[in-house]
Design a protein around this motif. Structure first.
Motif, PDB file in Angstrom:
ATOM      1  N   PHE A 164       5.867  12.434   4.381  1.00  0.00           N
ATOM      2  CA  PHE A 164       5.013  12.772   3.237  1.00  0.00           C
ATOM      3  C   PHE A 164       3.801  11.850   3.119  1.00  0.00           C
ATOM      4  O   PHE A 164       2.707  12.294   2.811  1.00  0.00           O
ATOM      5  CB  PHE A 164       5.792  12.754   1.922  1.00  0.00           C
ATOM      6  N   TYR A 165       3.997  10.570   3.388  1.00  0.00           N
ATOM      7  CA  TYR A 165       2.849   9.657   3.299  1.00  0.00           C
ATOM      8  C   TYR A 165       1.710  10.159   4.190  1.00  0.00           C
ATOM      9  O   TYR A 165       0.548  10.190   3.797  1.00  0.00           O
ATOM     10  CB  TYR A 165       3.229   8.213   3.698  1.00  0.00           C
TER      11      TYR A 165
ATOM     12  N   GLU B 115       0.822  -1.206   0.000  1.00  0.00           N
ATOM     13  CA  GLU B 115       0.000   0.000   0.000  1.00  0.00           C
ATOM     14  C   GLU B 115       0.856   1.256   0.000  1.00  0.00           C
ATOM     15  O   GLU B 115       0.347   2.370  -0.067  1.00  0.00           O
ATOM     16  CB  GLU B 115      -0.948  -0.006   1.206  1.00  0.00           C
ATOM     17  N   GLY B 116       2.154   1.074   0.096  1.00  0.00           N
ATOM     18  CA  GLY B 116       3.043   2.233   0.032  1.00  0.00           C
ATOM     19  C   GLY B 116       2.960   3.108   1.270  1.00  0.00           C
ATOM     20  O   GLY B 116       3.043   4.325   1.182  1.00  0.00           O
TER      21      GLY B 116
ATOM     22  N   GLN C  38      -6.180  13.466   2.106  1.00  0.00           N
ATOM     23  CA  GLN C  38      -7.253  12.664   1.563  1.00  0.00           C
ATOM     24  C   GLN C  38      -8.398  12.510   2.572  1.00  0.00           C
ATOM     25  O   GLN C  38      -9.569  12.655   2.232  1.00  0.00           O
ATOM     26  CB  GLN C  38      -6.660  11.296   1.240  1.00  0.00           C
TER      27      GLN C  38
ATOM     28  N   VAL D 197       7.496  16.105  -1.163  1.00  0.00           N
ATOM     29  CA  VAL D 197       7.617  14.661  -1.217  1.00  0.00           C
ATOM     30  C   VAL D 197       8.914  14.177  -0.567  1.00  0.00           C
ATOM     31  O   VAL D 197       9.042  13.012  -0.205  1.00  0.00           O
ATOM     32  CB  VAL D 197       7.483  14.213  -2.689  1.00  0.00           C
TER      33      VAL D 197
ATOM     34  N   MET E 141      -0.089  13.154   2.713  1.00  0.00           N
ATOM     35  CA  MET E 141      -0.979  12.751   1.636  1.00  0.00           C
ATOM     36  C   MET E 141      -2.231  12.077   2.215  1.00  0.00           C
ATOM     37  O   MET E 141      -3.355  12.393   1.841  1.00  0.00           O
ATOM     38  CB  MET E 141      -0.196  11.798   0.731  1.00  0.00           C
TER      39      MET E 141
ATOM     40  N   THR F 201      10.495   7.918   3.338  1.00  0.00           N
ATOM     41  CA  THR F 201      11.554   7.854   2.352  1.00  0.00           C
ATOM     42  C   THR F 201      12.836   8.433   2.901  1.00  0.00           C
ATOM     43  O   THR F 201      12.836   9.476   3.535  1.00  0.00           O
ATOM     44  CB  THR F 201      11.116   8.632   1.096  1.00  0.00           C
TER      45      THR F 201
END
Lengths: 477, 332
Positions: A235-236, A56-57, A243, A230, A239, A61
């Motif tokens: 960052f995840y 699912e990422g 959402q 990013v 995001m 990073t």
């Protein structure tokens, strides 16, 4: 899961077991369920859980010389349970705390009564690098400077204690939700029978909170989440939250200030922005006011904020309240502003800026944890008992060179919870970071990002230092 | 929607279309290695490199040894260069990485199903190298990767909300496709001309060596060709099919029609001048293929013109919706 060889140590509070080895009453159902699952099945489950994060990422990073390296925060699939009684205490303690901290900020950027009344020394506040002189005289809607707070709590034999308040850009809430989603799928039956309180509505609670802050009480405000981009390790989460909020995920370059209002560039033209949930530090917010070399910020943003044309969550300048020296004064703030005794205790803290604190720290280095007041992420700290004499001596030099930059605390006997380690149940130290939201009122989603020090014996739970996560279950009454 | 999000979705689609296209070219090329004569294999490599606007990783063209002995060794190097080479921005791996990276940054703008599908495709390719795929059957790697991208497109079709994000994805995809079709056809015509055993009119030469069948298969048009024309492939007809047939899903004409439709569906541009220019250019591009292609005396020139228009269209779309001057833009 076999608990026969589980190493109970009376020195630490165990989250699942009583000192005699019996499971605590509120952990009974989970204990029974875990015992019925074979170690192989649990290991398989652990693998599925880990794999689903990478599929699912859900990653952070790390950028090296070559290619970006996407890593996952290791998650241990055995949940930690907090009883409803414990949670009530945590909840009321956190509400009290965020209330006092917001009043403190309103005060120190206003009349500074707490200073003139001699409760907190002036130099502690004004000398703090996070004190933003630009914010003096600014008022924010509902007195809410801190809209989102992530408080680190630990449990010792003395009960829950606040290790630190994260009042700037606290992160980790996406893991609270991601861990829940995946663990619940894998422990369906026991999850249902335990009656665990939900956390997945966090996004809508956050949205309500941010709407409370809209300038002039504007209905259906335009909310954006401002990310450094990013390359940021969170960052995840940015995001994910954008959402959940139904907000645009913007970078500084997507925003501009015109006529004192903030706008974002859309394919249809400019759109006015009402509330910015910002996940970048004060320093980078506005190059006209803070760091002029910031490419992440928006020129003129602070002015628009001061004019009351846009809300910022959190407001600039909240860092003065989570500075590690100021932290030591939070119990006094609670007494001063609310006339109440703190519900959640602070960890005993010695300020090296005070001569007696410095002396105590230097005399007891081998028994203390020493931290930089502005530090975070577990970087740059000394864990006395685990350091060599040479390391302690070198650190003592640093302290002497700039005492005001350091505080010390006793090494805490952090509680432990069972984890699945190489197919076996082993105890590991844990803490928890619940998230407190404050708009018009305080809202707390019953859950937390539970961090675990996966290395045997380690007390450092930070993900940058070998820490992982766990799902945390708050039970219904 | 946020301009930068639109831009991210646009590039995501472009990169994936590019990767899929190169997969198809390479799938056919590595198939050809099995039984085609060396000259045709070399023709194939030249066409691919010409269409990529890239030089093979040899000192000069002489590196492409035309003897059978070297063909396979060359193929390994060339396929590696086009598939996994990190320093080649257009390699399949890098295109897939770029497409997936755009998706990662914009995953709040696409469906969860799309993200998972693409992320899995990427995770499968991420750690591979030419050695890994060459051992058994490289064509199955290309086929699988292409299928993964086709699946992504299908999942998008089935799950994505048809808002602006969708439109920008479509625009990216079809601008890319139009550029690829024109570029490969131009490369085919030009490479054909350079072949020593063909006359100057070549490119439209018939014969198994000239690669028209392979080209048709690149756009899954071979079966369509046989239905529409005959089993014997005539280059002029193949060209007509690929360029002007409105019923062929991958034809230039059809790509352009979709492009015009999606552009028209986007709201007015904040930069009125550029917005109007987009509309005019897209219309002209469509008309070029629909009305001028059938009896145009110099088809390569017409294709080159179409290609130039596509490149320009990209700039205009950017100016109209993404990089417009905010000082002049209206507040909505």
């Amino acid at each position: 899961m076999n608990f026969d060889a589980y190493d109970l140590d009376a020195a630490f509070h165990d989250e699942m077991f009583l000192p005699d080895g019996m499971p605590r009453a509120h952990c009974r159902a989970l204990f029974d369920a875990l015992r019925r699952i074979s170690n192989d099945d649990l290991t398989g489950m652990q693998e599925r859980v880990t794999r689903s994060f990478s599929t699912e990422g859900i990653t952070f990073t790390v950028y090296g010389d070559d290619e970006a390296d996407e890593r996952i925060i290791p998650i241990d699939c055995v949940p930690r349970i907090v009883s409803s009684a414990d949670w009530r205490r945590i909840e009321s303690g956190l509400s009290q705390r965020i209330d006092a901290l917001n009043r403190f900020l309103e005060d120190v950027y206003g009349e500074a009564r707490i200073v003139s009344d001699g409760v907190i020394p002036a130099d502690l506040v004004r000398g703090c690098p996070q004190y933003r002189i630009e914010m003096r005289g600014v008022h924010v809607p509902h007195g809410t400077w801190i809209a989102v707070c992530g408080t680190d709590l630990v449990r010792t034999h003395d009960g829950f204690q606040v290790l630190e308040d994260n009042l700037r850009v606290p992160s980790g809430v996406s893991y609270m939700i991601a861990n829940r989603k995946v663990v619940k799928r894998n422990l369906r039956r026991v999850y249902r029978s335990c009656r665990v309180r939900e956390v997945e509505h966090y996004g809508s609670v956050l949205r309500e909170t941010l709407c409370d802050l809209a300038p002039g009480g504007r209905a259906d405000p335009c909310i954006v989440l401002l990310t450094p981009g990013v390359y940021n390790s969170a960052f995840y989460e940015h995001m994910f939250l954008a959402q959940e909020l139904g907000a645009a995920l913007v970078e500084g370059r997507d925003l501009l200030v015109r006529d004192g209002f903030v706008h974002m560039r859309t394919t249809e033209g400019l759109r006015r922005v009402d509330v910015i949930y910002r996940r970048i530090d004060d320093d980078f917010l506005d190059p006209l006011v803070f760091r002029p070399d910031s490419l992440l910020g928006v020129p003129g943003l602070l002015n628009a904020f001061k004019l009351g044309n846009v809300a910022l969550a959190n407001a600039p300048g909240t860092g003065v309240a989570d500075d590690k020296s100021v932290y030591a004064c939070v119990p006094d703030m609670i007494r001063y502003y609310l006339g109440e005794e703190p519900i959640l205790a602070n960890v005993e803290t010695h300020l090296c800026r005070r001569p007696e604190g410095l002396e105590y720290t230097l005399d007891n280095l081998e028994r203390l944890v020493v931290k930089r007041v502005g530090g975070s992420g577990g970087y740059g700290m000394l864990v006395g008992p685990h350091a060599t004499p040479a390391e302690r001596a070198a650190y003592a030099e640093q302290i002497r060179a700039d005492p005001a930059d350091f505080i010390s605390q006793p090494v805490l006997a952090l509680s432990r919870a069972p984890c699945l380690v190489q197919g076996r149940a082993e105890p590991r130290h844990v803490d928890l970071r619940p998230f407190v939201l404050r708009g018009r009122e305080t809202r707390i989603v019953p859950g937390a990002f539970c961090r675990v020090a996966l290395r045997r014996g380690s007390l450092v739970v930070n993900s940058s230092q070998g820490g992982g996560g766990k799902d945390l279950w708050v039970l219904e009454d | 929607m946020l301009s930068r999000s639109a831009q991210g979705l646009y590039w995501m689609s472009r990169y994936l279309e590019r990767a899929a296209h190169l997969c198809r070219l390479l799938e056919l090329q590595v198939e050809a290695l099995v039984d085609r004569p060396a000259s045709m294999i070399h023709f194939g490599w030249r066409r691919i490199y010409a269409s990529q606007d890239r030089r093979p990783p040899f000192e000069d063209d002489a590196g492409l040894d035309e003897s059978d002995d070297f063909t396979l060794a060359d193929a390994y190097t060339l396929a590696g260069d086009l598939t996994f080479e990190r320093s080649n921005p257009e390699s399949i791996r890098n295109c897939l990485a770029a497409g997936r990276e755009n998706a990662r940054q914009m995953r709040h703008c696409i469906s969860a199903e799309m993200w998972t599908c693409l992320n899995l495709a990427w995770l499968r390719v991420r750690d591979l190298d030419i050695e890994d795929i060459w051992k058994v059957s490289p064509e199955s790697f290309y086929a699988r990767t292409r299928r993964d991208i086709d699946t992504f497109v299908g999942v998008a079709e089935a799950t994505m909300y048809r808002g602006e994000g969708w439109r920008f994805m479509q625009i990216g995809r079809f601008i890319e496709r139009a550029q690829r079709v024109t570029t490969v056809l131009l490369a085919q015509l030009a490479t054909g001309k350079r072949m020593p055993d063909t006359d100057p009119n070549a490119g439209l030469e018939t014969g198994p060596e000239t690669g028209w069948v392979a080209l048709l298969r690149t756009w899954q048009a071979f079966d369509a060709y046989r239905q529409r024309y005959s089993v014997e492939v005539r280059p002029d007809q193949a060209l007509d099919l690929l360029v002007a047939d409105p019923l062929l899903p991958g034809s230039l004409a059809r790509s352009l029609e979709t492009l015009v439709r999606e552009l028209a569906a986007i709201g007015p541009s904040p930069n009125a001048g550029a917005g109007a220019a987009v509309e005019r250019l897209a219309g002209r591009l469509c008309a070029l293929i629909r009305y001028e292609w059938p009896d145009h005396p110099d088809r390569p020139a017409l294709l080159a013109e179409a290609r130039a228009h596509c490149l320009h269209l990209h700039d205009l779309v950017s100016a109209a919706y993404i990089d417009y001057d905010p000082g002049e833009a209206p507040v909505r």
